[in-house]
Design an enzyme around this catalytic site. Structure first.
Site, PDB file in Angstrom:
ATOM      1  N   THR A  49       0.808  -1.215   0.000  1.00 49.14           N
ATOM      2  CA  THR A  49       0.000   0.000   0.000  1.00 49.14           C
ATOM      3  C   THR A  49       0.842   1.266   0.000  1.00 49.14           C
ATOM      4  O   THR A  49       0.294   2.359   0.171  1.00 49.14           O
ATOM      5  CB  THR A  49      -0.943   0.014   1.212  1.00 49.14           C
ATOM      6  OG1 THR A  49      -0.175  -0.128   2.415  1.00 49.14           O
ATOM      7  CG2 THR A  49      -1.960  -1.108   1.124  1.00 49.14           C
ATOM      8  N   UNK A  50       2.137   1.133  -0.198  1.00 48.95           N
ATOM      9  CA  UNK A  50       3.013   2.306  -0.268  1.00 48.95           C
ATOM     10  C   UNK A  50       3.267   2.639  -1.733  1.00 48.95           C
ATOM     11  O   UNK A  50       3.975   1.892  -2.426  1.00 48.95           O
ATOM     12  CB  UNK A  50       4.335   2.026   0.451  1.00 48.95           C
ATOM     13  N   PRO A  51       2.706   3.735  -2.257  1.00 49.43           N
ATOM     14  CA  PRO A  51       2.852   4.047  -3.684  1.00 49.43           C
ATOM     15  C   PRO A  51       4.300   4.168  -4.160  1.00 49.43           C
ATOM     16  O   PRO A  51       4.642   3.586  -5.196  1.00 49.43           O
ATOM     17  CB  PRO A  51       2.069   5.363  -3.828  1.00 49.43           C
ATOM     18  CG  PRO A  51       1.052   5.313  -2.733  1.00 49.43           C
ATOM     19  CD  PRO A  51       1.743   4.635  -1.591  1.00 49.43           C
ATOM     20  N   MET A  90       5.954   0.630  -4.439  1.00 44.11           N
ATOM     21  CA  MET A  90       5.462  -0.173  -5.551  1.00 44.11           C
ATOM     22  C   MET A  90       5.866   0.424  -6.897  1.00 44.11           C
ATOM     23  O   MET A  90       6.173  -0.306  -7.844  1.00 44.11           O
ATOM     24  CB  MET A  90       3.942  -0.304  -5.463  1.00 44.11           C
ATOM     25  CG  MET A  90       3.456  -1.044  -4.219  1.00 44.11           C
ATOM     26  SD  MET A  90       4.134  -2.708  -4.063  1.00 44.11           S
ATOM     27  CE  MET A  90       3.401  -3.508  -5.479  1.00 44.11           C
TER      28      MET A  90
END
EC number: 1.21.99.3
Length: 304
Positions: free
Chosen positions: A169-171, A174
């Site tokens: 969930t860490u942009p 990713m």
């Protein structure tokens, strides 16, 4: 006879008083230890508070869209243009560190975001890992079978071990995974790589962001963390992946929340990346690996 009885009575009372002093002394030492810990935590909070207030004020300003667009746009303009890299098929390779994008509908200054920022800054302040110092051998868990291991179990002799902490969930984590994968493919002959899946940066029941590629709640058990790690594993084949414990022992030891990069060699931290999102730079890791590769192969004698 009466005198002897009296002397025995006095001796018995003395022994009883000594026995009672043992638990009292232990309790006093425990109370003193807790007091010292409380004083240390209070002092650290006083040191961290100005930094936290500065971050909170910045997040509040960035909630104004005009300021957000101006600030993010200026940061992009201030960054040097990356060199264009082509793959084997002649196609342009994406940059190592694409700019951080924040959608207009995301609020940055909320109670959940401030809790996450405080948590990350506190872990960074109390971390055991420091560049040039010994690498903490914290506990990690295998996704298959929940077998307990330690980070340094993945270090092989004098080979560098790259640690990549992050979550789905860490942009930024990713978005830069493909660049990290390119480094794995290029240097895996001489370097080992390990992804450590930590607590979610933007869980669906915490600091929510629409820029997150996945909707994952906070991990309540190791099973939850395994399920989230499986999603990441599908996009990061060929690289060893382990889980942080539910006590977040590795994230705490390395100050790795929201995401972070490290290089360990012979039990020593050779490279410590900045704390994400701003400090998470795959390009810095690439530079370190390029220098190591030059030193390693430059020292070898050439065949005539």
């Amino acid at each position: 006879m009466p005198r002897q009885a009296t002397s025995r009575l006095v001796v018995g009372e003395g022994e009883g008083s000594q026995g009672a002093s043992g638990p009292a002394a232990t309790m006093l030492r425990s109370l003193l230890l807790h007091s010292l810990r409380l004083c240390a935590q209070t002092a650290s909070c006083l040191v961290l508070f100005p930094r936290f207030l500065g971050t909170a004020f910045m997040l509040w300003l960035l909630d104004f869209l005009c300021i957000r667009k101006h600030f993010l746009g200026r940061r992009r303009r201030g960054q040097p243009e990356p060199e264009v890299e082509l793959n084997s098929e002649g196609e342009e390779v994406p940059p190592d560190d694409p700019p951080i994008c924040v959608s207009d509908d995301n609020r940055l200054c909320t109670l959940a975001s401030l809790k996450a920022v405080w948590h990350g800054q506190k872990l960074d302040f109390f971390k055991q890992a420091h560049e040039g110092g010994p690498a903490p051998n914290s506990e990690v868990v295998l996704p298959d079978g929940f077998q307990s291991q330690h980070i340094l179990d993945y270090a092989q002799g004098n080979r560098p071990l790259v640690l990549n902490f992050g979550s789905c969930t860490u942009p930024p984590f990713m978005a830069r995974m493909s660049a990290f994968q390119r480094l794995v493919t290029k240097y895996q002959r001489d370097v080992d790589f390990l992804i450590i899946y930590i607590e979610e940066a933007h869980p669906s029941d915490g600091w929510v962001t629409t820029d997150s590629p996945y909707i994952i709640p906070q991990h309540r058990s190791l099973e939850d963390r395994v399920s989230a790690a499986r999603v990441l594993q599908q996009g990061a084949p060929g690289c060893a992946l382990v889980l942080d414990t539910m006590a977040n022992s590795s994230s705490s030891a390395y100050g790795a929340y929201f995401e972070r990069l490290y290089v360990i060699q012979s039990g020593t931290i050779m490279y410590q990346g900045g704390r994400g999102p701003d400090g998470y730079q795959v390009s810095e890791l690439r530079t370190w690996l390029e220098r190591y590769d030059e030193q390693l192969h430059g020292a070898r004698p050439r065949r005539v």
